[in-house]
Scaffold this motif. Sequence first.
Motif, PDB file in Angstrom:
ATOM      1  N   CYS A   6       0.828  -1.198   0.000  1.00  0.00           N
ATOM      2  CA  CYS A   6       0.000   0.000   0.000  1.00  0.00           C
ATOM      3  C   CYS A   6       0.870   1.258   0.000  1.00  0.00           C
ATOM      4  N   ASN A   8       0.066   4.046   1.138  1.00  0.00           N
ATOM      5  CA  ASN A   8      -0.216   4.858   2.311  1.00  0.00           C
ATOM      6  C   ASN A   8       0.370   4.257   3.590  1.00  0.00           C
ATOM      7  N   CYS A   9       0.012   2.986   3.880  1.00  0.00           N
ATOM      8  CA  CYS A   9       0.409   2.417   5.168  1.00  0.00           C
ATOM      9  C   CYS A   9       1.450   1.309   5.028  1.00  0.00           C
ATOM     10  N   HIS A  11       1.186  -1.576   3.904  1.00  0.00           N
ATOM     11  CA  HIS A  11       0.683  -2.931   4.094  1.00  0.00           C
ATOM     12  C   HIS A  11       1.044  -3.787   2.888  1.00  0.00           C
ATOM     13  N   CYS A  26      -6.923  -0.815  -0.022  1.00  0.00           N
ATOM     14  CA  CYS A  26      -6.118  -1.417   1.030  1.00  0.00           C
ATOM     15  C   CYS A  26      -7.037  -1.920   2.149  1.00  0.00           C
ATOM     16  N   CYS A  29      -5.942   0.354   5.614  1.00  0.00           N
ATOM     17  CA  CYS A  29      -6.257   1.774   5.763  1.00  0.00           C
ATOM     18  C   CYS A  29      -7.412   2.209   4.861  1.00  0.00           C
TER      19      CYS A  29
HETATM   20 ZN   LIG Z   1      -2.983   0.836   3.446  1.00  0.00          ZN
END
Ligand SMILES: [Zn+2]
Length: 97
Positions: A6, A8-9, A11, A26, A29
């Motif tokens: 991901c 963003n996070c 993952h 995701c 998140c």
């Molecule tokens: Zn994420």
Amino acid sequence: MKLPYCWNCQHHFKLREIILPWKQKCPVCGKKQFLTKESRFNTSLFGFIPMTIIFLFNLFVKLSTLNMIIIGLFIILLFLIIAPYFYKFTENEEPIV
Ligand SMILES: [Zn+2]
């Protein structure tokens, strides 16, 4: 080979989470994932290779329509499993050209 993560996070996705990348969110998140231009290009190449294989196969071996469909489905399945390893996700949808 590694599965993508991901943007963003960070993952790390599991294969079953990204088998349909155009619907990708995701699971941790909830952010939408977009394929980068580069990975879209790579996967379209991937789509092109099986088509060529089927075509060449058909030139040398006369296949029945049923066999063609079975081989076609098999290659598509293989494609769906392998292609995610070449995905990279980004925050924004990038234009195609
Ligand atoms: Zn994420």
